[in-house]
Scaffold this active site. Structure first.
Site, PDB file in Angstrom:
ATOM      1  N   LYS A 112       0.832  -1.203   0.000  1.00 25.67           N
ATOM      2  CA  LYS A 112       0.000   0.000   0.000  1.00 25.67           C
ATOM      3  C   LYS A 112       0.870   1.258   0.000  1.00 25.67           C
ATOM      4  O   LYS A 112       1.837   1.352   0.750  1.00 25.67           O
ATOM      5  CB  LYS A 112      -0.921  -0.017   1.222  1.00 25.67           C
ATOM      6  N   THR A 140      -7.753   8.687   9.344  1.00 19.97           N
ATOM      7  CA  THR A 140      -7.267   7.461   8.705  1.00 19.97           C
ATOM      8  C   THR A 140      -6.985   6.331   9.691  1.00 19.97           C
ATOM      9  O   THR A 140      -6.342   5.349   9.327  1.00 19.97           O
ATOM     10  CB  THR A 140      -5.985   7.766   7.917  1.00 19.97           C
ATOM     11  N   GLY A 179      -7.067   3.051  11.439  1.00 22.67           N
ATOM     12  CA  GLY A 179      -7.621   1.727  11.157  1.00 22.67           C
ATOM     13  C   GLY A 179      -7.767   1.381   9.692  1.00 22.67           C
ATOM     14  O   GLY A 179      -8.404   0.373   9.356  1.00 22.67           O
ATOM     15  N   THR A 180      -7.161   2.177   8.804  1.00 21.04           N
ATOM     16  CA  THR A 180      -7.329   1.896   7.379  1.00 21.04           C
ATOM     17  C   THR A 180      -6.722   0.550   6.976  1.00 21.04           C
ATOM     18  O   THR A 180      -7.282  -0.157   6.143  1.00 21.04           O
ATOM     19  CB  THR A 180      -6.702   3.017   6.527  1.00 21.04           C
ATOM     20  N   GLY A 181      -5.573   0.201   7.559  1.00 21.49           N
ATOM     21  CA  GLY A 181      -4.941  -1.068   7.209  1.00 21.49           C
ATOM     22  C   GLY A 181      -5.775  -2.263   7.637  1.00 21.49           C
ATOM     23  O   GLY A 181      -5.951  -3.223   6.876  1.00 21.49           O
ATOM     24  N   CYS A 182      -6.299  -2.206   8.855  1.00 22.65           N
ATOM     25  CA  CYS A 182      -7.170  -3.283   9.350  1.00 22.65           C
ATOM     26  C   CYS A 182      -8.402  -3.415   8.466  1.00 22.65           C
ATOM     27  O   CYS A 182      -8.827  -4.518   8.112  1.00 22.65           O
ATOM     28  CB  CYS A 182      -7.607  -2.990  10.787  1.00 22.65           C
TER      29      CYS A 182
END
Length: 273
Positions: free
Chosen positions: A179, A211, A213-216
């Site tokens: 990402k 932003t 928690g975007t990865g989770c």
């Protein structure tokens, strides 16, 4: 195969976020809003808000295993998603259970550092993650800093993202989505490398600091798609669209990096893709 042809059961093996924006809370919201069923095995408790991680309490690895096994034996799972696995013993314990269900695809989000900068993975656990967990992944979903650490390289451009994604395949994962949100520029690029080659996803960057928690969220969105029977690339595209709409309608909670709006599909919002 289209979504809905499978039951969409996702077992989430990750840490808890008391602020609700990341961790298993974000995972559960994402899976539910995309039509799946979320079950959990909690690996750690965090005292966390939009400004940072203020405390971490780990869960006994044997109890993590027990959580996983009782869910798998009773409810079952169509996909397993891992998030915060903060120590080598925890990673080893999780991998022991994963070895018992080799036919269930695994989405590995290699959580290392919170967006606030707080370390969520002990230094000596990185080698264990690469040796034991990455090789079990259907897809690995690192951000730029995580990919740099896993691949031993610097990532400064979109071309570097592609090189990193292909390099991560040599670690044993079946596919890797690197990402590019940490790179600068008006265009946000993510790169997926899989057995069919490399594909670049590019979108106009949504200017927001909400932003958390975007990865989770993205990893759980992919896991839901795989659990429902979507092909990998389709699962990635749907998860990215879900996240972009959640970013575009973020509620602005908290004093620092607030959460995205996981609930937009059930709120009838017409957000931009």
């Amino acid at each position: 195969m289209t979504a809905g042809t499978e039951r969409g059961r996702v077992l989430i093996v990750a840490g808890s976020d008391s602020g609700g924006g990341a961790g298993i809370q974000a995972d559960i919201k994402t899976v539910t809003c995309l039509g799946g069923y979320a079950a959990t095995a909690v690996t750690a408790l965090t005292a966390q808000d939009t400004c940072g991680v203020h405390g971490v309490q780990g869960v006994d690895p044997a109890f993590i295993q027990q959580q996983m096994r009782v869910v798998l034996n009773d409810i079952g799972a169509d996909c397993i998603k891992t998030g915060m696995l903060h120590s080598a013993p925890v990673i080893e314990a999780v991998c022991e259970v994963l070895a018992e269900v080799p036919d269930i695809p695994v989405v590995v989000d290699p959580v290392m550092v919170a967006q606030s900068g707080h370390s969520l993975l002990e230094q000596d656990a990185v080698r264990t993650l690469v040796r034991d967990l990455v090789i079990k992944a259907e897809i690995l979903t690192p951000n730029r800093p995580e990919a740099e650490k896993l691949g031993g390289m610097e990532i400064n451009t979109a071309d570097d993202l592609g090189h990193a994604a292909r390099t991560l395949l040599t670690l044993g994962t079946r596919s890797a989505l690197v990402k590019g949100g940490h790179l600068r520029g008006d265009t946000l690029v993510d790169v997926l490398a899989d057995p069919d080659g490399t594909i670049e996803f590019a979108d106009t960057r949504i200017e927001t600091d909400q932003t958390h928690g975007t990865g989770c969220t993205l990893a759980s969105g992919i896991a839901t798609g795989l659990a429902q029977g979507l092909e990998l690339r389709s699962a990635v595209m749907r998860a990215r669209d879900y996240l972009r709409r959640a970013l575009a309608s973020a509620p602005g909670f908290g004093q620092c990096q607030g959460p995205v709006n996981h609930g937009w599909p059930v709120q009838g919002l017409d957000t931009e893709g």
